[in-house]
Design an enzyme around this catalytic site. Sequence first.
Site, PDB file in Angstrom:
ATOM      1  N   LEU A  34      22.763  11.208  29.576  1.00  0.00           N
ATOM      2  CA  LEU A  34      21.710  10.178  29.494  1.00  0.00           C
ATOM      3  C   LEU A  34      21.446   9.797  28.042  1.00  0.00           C
ATOM      4  CD1 LEU A  34      19.194  11.185  32.331  1.00  0.00           C
ATOM      5  CD2 LEU A  34      21.069   9.518  32.389  1.00  0.00           C
ATOM      6  N   ASP A  58      25.644  17.623  28.555  1.00  0.00           N
ATOM      7  CA  ASP A  58      26.664  17.126  27.630  1.00  0.00           C
ATOM      8  C   ASP A  58      28.039  17.691  28.020  1.00  0.00           C
ATOM      9  OD1 ASP A  58      28.229  16.674  25.284  1.00  0.00           O
ATOM     10  OD2 ASP A  58      26.402  16.656  24.082  1.00  0.00           O
ATOM     11  N   ALA A  82      31.534   8.885  27.537  1.00  0.00           N
ATOM     12  CA  ALA A  82      32.009   8.461  26.216  1.00  0.00           C
ATOM     13  C   ALA A  82      30.925   7.674  25.512  1.00  0.00           C
ATOM     14  CB  ALA A  82      33.260   7.576  26.355  1.00  0.00           C
ATOM     15  N   GLU A  83      31.030   7.640  24.203  1.00  0.00           N
ATOM     16  CA  GLU A  83      30.367   6.582  23.443  1.00  0.00           C
ATOM     17  C   GLU A  83      31.313   5.400  23.546  1.00  0.00           C
ATOM     18  OE1 GLU A  83      27.457   6.392  22.060  1.00  0.00           O
ATOM     19  OE2 GLU A  83      26.844   8.468  22.340  1.00  0.00           O
ATOM     20  N   SER A  84      30.790   4.219  23.920  1.00  0.00           N
ATOM     21  CA  SER A  84      31.715   3.165  24.344  1.00  0.00           C
ATOM     22  C   SER A  84      31.582   1.831  23.602  1.00  0.00           C
ATOM     23  CB  SER A  84      31.520   2.910  25.848  1.00  0.00           C
ATOM     24  OG  SER A  84      30.286   2.263  26.073  1.00  0.00           O
ATOM     25  N   THR A 133      40.930   3.230  27.592  1.00  0.00           N
ATOM     26  CA  THR A 133      40.844   1.798  27.296  1.00  0.00           C
ATOM     27  C   THR A 133      42.171   1.252  26.769  1.00  0.00           C
ATOM     28  OG1 THR A 133      39.847   0.268  25.697  1.00  0.00           O
ATOM     29  CG2 THR A 133      39.885   2.541  25.060  1.00  0.00           C
ATOM     30  N   ASP A 134      42.348  -0.067  26.900  1.00  0.00           N
ATOM     31  CA  ASP A 134      43.533  -0.709  26.313  1.00  0.00           C
ATOM     32  C   ASP A 134      43.412  -0.826  24.792  1.00  0.00           C
ATOM     33  OD1 ASP A 134      41.554  -2.675  26.207  1.00  0.00           O
ATOM     34  OD2 ASP A 134      42.788  -4.272  27.075  1.00  0.00           O
ATOM     35  N   GLU A 135      42.200  -0.578  24.264  1.00  0.00           N
ATOM     36  CA  GLU A 135      42.000  -0.762  22.818  1.00  0.00           C
ATOM     37  C   GLU A 135      42.782   0.253  21.997  1.00  0.00           C
ATOM     38  OE1 GLU A 135      38.036  -1.737  21.569  1.00  0.00           O
ATOM     39  OE2 GLU A 135      37.473  -2.409  23.582  1.00  0.00           O
ATOM     40  N   TYR A 158      35.860   3.527  17.541  1.00  0.00           N
ATOM     41  CA  TYR A 158      35.816   3.749  18.992  1.00  0.00           C
ATOM     42  C   TYR A 158      37.214   3.969  19.544  1.00  0.00           C
ATOM     43  CZ  TYR A 158      35.931   2.430  23.938  1.00  0.00           C
ATOM     44  OH  TYR A 158      36.188   2.401  25.291  1.00  0.00           O
ATOM     45  N   ALA A 160      39.943   4.673  18.031  1.00  0.00           N
ATOM     46  CA  ALA A 160      40.603   5.857  17.459  1.00  0.00           C
ATOM     47  C   ALA A 160      40.141   7.120  18.182  1.00  0.00           C
ATOM     48  CB  ALA A 160      40.297   5.953  15.962  1.00  0.00           C
ATOM     49  N   LYS A 162      39.013   7.292  21.268  1.00  0.00           N
ATOM     50  CA  LYS A 162      39.586   7.288  22.628  1.00  0.00           C
ATOM     51  C   LYS A 162      41.068   7.653  22.572  1.00  0.00           C
ATOM     52  CE  LYS A 162      37.948   6.372  26.066  1.00  0.00           C
ATOM     53  NZ  LYS A 162      37.178   7.193  27.066  1.00  0.00           N
ATOM     54  N   TYR A 215      31.231 -13.903  17.843  1.00  0.00           N
ATOM     55  CA  TYR A 215      31.889 -13.449  16.618  1.00  0.00           C
ATOM     56  C   TYR A 215      32.961 -14.438  16.149  1.00  0.00           C
ATOM     57  CZ  TYR A 215      30.024  -8.679  16.689  1.00  0.00           C
ATOM     58  OH  TYR A 215      29.209  -7.581  16.640  1.00  0.00           O
ATOM     59  N   ARG A 222      40.436 -11.443  25.266  1.00  0.00           N
ATOM     60  CA  ARG A 222      40.364 -10.186  26.006  1.00  0.00           C
ATOM     61  C   ARG A 222      40.843 -10.437  27.423  1.00  0.00           C
ATOM     62  NH1 ARG A 222      40.099  -9.028  21.575  1.00  0.00           N
ATOM     63  NH2 ARG A 222      38.556  -7.826  20.425  1.00  0.00           N
TER      64      ARG A 222
HETATM   65  P1  NAD Z   1      28.866   3.356  29.127  1.00  0.00           P
HETATM   66  O1  NAD Z   1      28.548   3.438  27.680  1.00  0.00           O
HETATM   67  O2  NAD Z   1      28.193   2.341  29.966  1.00  0.00           O
HETATM   68  O3  NAD Z   1      28.588   4.777  29.820  1.00  0.00           O
HETATM   69  C1  NAD Z   1      28.913   5.987  29.215  1.00  0.00           C
HETATM   70  C2  NAD Z   1      28.128   7.093  29.921  1.00  0.00           C
HETATM   71  O4  NAD Z   1      28.510   8.355  29.348  1.00  0.00           O
HETATM   72  C3  NAD Z   1      26.617   6.975  29.762  1.00  0.00           C
HETATM   73  O5  NAD Z   1      25.984   7.161  31.007  1.00  0.00           O
HETATM   74  C4  NAD Z   1      26.268   8.083  28.793  1.00  0.00           C
HETATM   75  O6  NAD Z   1      24.958   8.622  29.006  1.00  0.00           O
HETATM   76  C5  NAD Z   1      27.339   9.110  29.110  1.00  0.00           C
HETATM   77  N1  NAD Z   1      27.616  10.007  27.984  1.00  0.00           N
HETATM   78  C6  NAD Z   1      27.772   9.681  26.674  1.00  0.00           C
HETATM   79  N2  NAD Z   1      27.997  10.788  25.943  1.00  0.00           N
HETATM   80  C7  NAD Z   1      27.999  11.840  26.814  1.00  0.00           C
HETATM   81  C8  NAD Z   1      28.210  13.242  26.673  1.00  0.00           C
HETATM   82  N3  NAD Z   1      28.430  13.791  25.476  1.00  0.00           N
HETATM   83  N4  NAD Z   1      28.168  14.009  27.778  1.00  0.00           N
HETATM   84  C9  NAD Z   1      27.921  13.468  29.002  1.00  0.00           C
HETATM   85  N5  NAD Z   1      27.712  12.152  29.185  1.00  0.00           N
HETATM   86  C10 NAD Z   1      27.756  11.345  28.110  1.00  0.00           C
HETATM   87  O7  NAD Z   1      30.439   3.215  29.201  1.00  0.00           O
HETATM   88  P2  NAD Z   1      31.345   2.440  30.266  1.00  0.00           P
HETATM   89  O8  NAD Z   1      31.505   1.054  29.825  1.00  0.00           O
HETATM   90  O9  NAD Z   1      30.861   2.739  31.629  1.00  0.00           O
HETATM   91  O10 NAD Z   1      32.737   3.176  30.018  1.00  0.00           O
HETATM   92  C11 NAD Z   1      33.067   4.374  30.745  1.00  0.00           C
HETATM   93  C12 NAD Z   1      34.423   4.857  30.284  1.00  0.00           C
HETATM   94  O11 NAD Z   1      35.398   3.833  30.514  1.00  0.00           O
HETATM   95  C13 NAD Z   1      34.489   5.172  28.798  1.00  0.00           C
HETATM   96  O12 NAD Z   1      35.281   6.323  28.624  1.00  0.00           O
HETATM   97  C14 NAD Z   1      35.157   3.960  28.178  1.00  0.00           C
HETATM   98  O13 NAD Z   1      35.885   4.312  27.031  1.00  0.00           O
HETATM   99  C15 NAD Z   1      36.077   3.536  29.302  1.00  0.00           C
HETATM  100  N6  NAD Z   1      36.410   2.103  29.361  1.00  0.00           N
HETATM  101  C16 NAD Z   1      35.424   1.161  29.310  1.00  0.00           C
HETATM  102  C17 NAD Z   1      35.765  -0.193  29.410  1.00  0.00           C
HETATM  103  C18 NAD Z   1      34.701  -1.278  29.406  1.00  0.00           C
HETATM  104  O14 NAD Z   1      35.046  -2.459  29.362  1.00  0.00           O
HETATM  105  N7  NAD Z   1      33.417  -0.955  29.487  1.00  0.00           N
HETATM  106  C19 NAD Z   1      37.091  -0.562  29.540  1.00  0.00           C
HETATM  107  C20 NAD Z   1      38.064   0.442  29.590  1.00  0.00           C
HETATM  108  C21 NAD Z   1      37.701   1.766  29.514  1.00  0.00           C
END
Ligand code: NAD
Length: 351
Positions: A34, A58, A82-84, A133-135, A158, A160, A162, A215, A222
């Site tokens: 959270l 965590d 993840a931090e995203s 991610t594709d990034e 980010y 890097a 991932k 931007y 994308r």
């Molecule tokens: P988000 O930021 O909406 O959600 C991330 C969640 O992870 C949050 O609920 C956060 O509380 C939780 N979290 C963060 N640090 C944590 C920790 N240390 N321990 C437990 N929980 C933790 O992200 P999202 O957009 O839902 O992305 C989810 C995953 O998909 C990520 O790994 C991201 O890299 C990947 N991804 C996202 C996208 C996109 O377009 N959003 C595309 C491809 C891949």
Amino acid sequence: MPTWLVTGGAGFIGGNFVLDAVRRGVRVINLDALTYAGNLDTLREVHDAPGHVFVQGDIGDAALVESLLREHRPDAVINFAAESHVDRSIDGPAAFVCTNVVGTLNLLEKVRDYWKSRDDAGRAAFRFLHVSTDEVYGSLGESGKFTETTPYAPNSPYSASKAASDHLVRAFHHTYGLPTLTTNCSNNYGPYQFPEKLIPLVIAKALAGEPLPVYGDGRNVRDWLYVGDHCEAIRRVLEGGRVGETYNVGGDAERENIEVVRTICRLLDARRPRADGRARESLIAFVADRPGHDRRYAIDASKLKRELGWAPSVTFEEGIARTVDWYLDHQDWVRRVLDGSYRLERIGQAA
Ligand code: NAD
């Protein structure tokens, strides 16, 4: 029905995935720290469901992860945590290394030990699926698409972080035999996305009559995938993917950012015309480009289509209209994010 340990299941994609899995009868243990991006409002529909156990914590907490695995004996672990957000990674990369790299490593170590402790059948059936991610592939020129063999060339803190986590997942398969799967997906959009990301941000600002920041020249490209289609792809890979493999996931929907913003403006104008009748495109405001902004991403998802029969179920035009309608119908969810009250939400308490 199986038990899955899902990390990050209070976030955007993880939340959509958990809602769907619980509806399908899967027992979900949902581990989420959270952070600002975690939102229990998203999980309201399942919070009382017997098939959903929410644990605030965590992925880097070794004792907690170990005890959850021991207690719930999951058949699979799906790692969304993840931090995203790329912009946040530019301002503060350390949190990204902490969760995305060190946290994923901790999860892998605990999952490996748990996997090894299972009997032969349990070990054979178990999967660890890492959502990425594709990034990680960097930026493309005018043509070409990322495939699973494209060399990694991450450009932001980010991507890097991932990329590092993807490499660790790969190493845990090759070194310890852990049955891993990795998915690398393009930009997602749809319900419950935190309004710092392009599409929900533009919807919120356009409804409020505020400038719509774009931007640079707005021509960065994308590939966009509706979140429900990403969740379906993850399920297919989990159930039928070849162990140790990675699968690219994409929507075959390349769009320039400016085109996405204009589409949202047009959809909102048609549904909620402004009082003064002016088109919302007039709110578009070009701002200084993001440092190191990747120009173009495009995904070749043919491996996933060929091996697992997956294909996106909605076009970008259908998905974006559906998404705009969802945000219009769920203004309360958005308001609670914007005013911060979502952070006070606890499962079992009414807002
Ligand atoms: P988000 O930021 O909406 O959600 C991330 C969640 O992870 C949050 O609920 C956060 O509380 C939780 N979290 C963060 N640090 C944590 C920790 N240390 N321990 C437990 N929980 C933790 O992200 P999202 O957009 O839902 O992305 C989810 C995953 O998909 C990520 O790994 C991201 O890299 C990947 N991804 C996202 C996208 C996109 O377009 N959003 C595309 C491809 C891949």
